[in-house]
Scaffold this motif. Structure first.
Motif, PDB file in Angstrom:
ATOM      1  N   ASP A  41       0.859  -1.173   0.000  1.00  0.00           N
ATOM      2  CA  ASP A  41       0.000   0.000   0.000  1.00  0.00           C
ATOM      3  C   ASP A  41       0.902   1.233   0.000  1.00  0.00           C
ATOM      4  N   ARG A  43       0.627   3.940   1.489  1.00  0.00           N
ATOM      5  CA  ARG A  43       0.776   4.456   2.859  1.00  0.00           C
ATOM      6  C   ARG A  43       1.791   3.641   3.649  1.00  0.00           C
ATOM      7  N   GLU A  44       1.844   2.329   3.413  1.00  0.00           N
ATOM      8  CA  GLU A  44       2.844   1.485   4.075  1.00  0.00           C
ATOM      9  C   GLU A  44       4.241   1.860   3.607  1.00  0.00           C
ATOM     10  N   TYR A 108      -1.244  -1.258  10.482  1.00  0.00           N
ATOM     11  CA  TYR A 108      -2.514  -0.532  10.589  1.00  0.00           C
ATOM     12  C   TYR A 108      -2.564   0.781   9.828  1.00  0.00           C
ATOM     13  N   ASP A 110      -2.968   1.203   6.799  1.00  0.00           N
ATOM     14  CA  ASP A 110      -4.046   1.107   5.807  1.00  0.00           C
ATOM     15  C   ASP A 110      -5.391   0.760   6.454  1.00  0.00           C
TER      16      ASP A 110
END
Length: 150
Positions: A41, A43-44, A108, A110
């Protein structure tokens, strides 16, 4: 929060031309968690890069080198034991707990706990000699923080 995370990797010496083994091991474990659900992801990836940049005080080129070395080490490794061994040799319990908390943040970021991420978190906790109770407490701390932001 970031200041606590920065202190996590301060034990690693700064090498401008080549990431050291502790940096590579730490990065490989963070990447392993980011890829645990078979999907990176954005965001990760962003959280992982920001953590590494700030923790190791890396410029863009040094960060690129570290990421390349850690990705290579992950590809060539048959398991996570070698990375955990490096971390166990260099980090005390408090630093390993902070690393575990960081792993939960990657999980967390995502908003979803995938079964593969959960299994990997348990495996890494065991490899890092973190008790299941300690790992769950850290997980709940991160979840409570996230819920408090929402």
């Amino acid at each position: 929060m970031l200041s606590r995370l920065r202190q996590l990797f301060d034990a690693a010496p700064d090498h401008a031309d080549q990431p050291d083994r502790l940096q590579v091991a730490s990065c490989a474990i963070l990447l392993e968690m980011a890829y645990a659900d078979h999907h990176l992801d954005p965001r990760e990836e962003e959280l992982t890069l920001e953590l590494l940049r700030s923790r190791f005080n890396l410029d863009a080129e040094a960060l690129r080198l570290l990421m390349n070395e850690a990705r290579k080490a992950r590809r060539e490794s048959s398991d996570l034991f070698q990375f955990a061994r490096e971390i166990n040799a260099s980090f005390g319990l408090e630093e390993k707990l902070e690393l575990m908390e960081t792993l939960w943040r990657i999980v967390y970021v995502d908003g979803i706990l995938d079964k593969y991420e959960d299994a990997l978190a348990r495996q890494l906790a065991a490899l890092l000699h973190i008790s299941p109770r300690q790992a769950i407490d850290l997980k709940l701390r991160v979840l409570n923080e996230i819920r408090g932001q929402g």
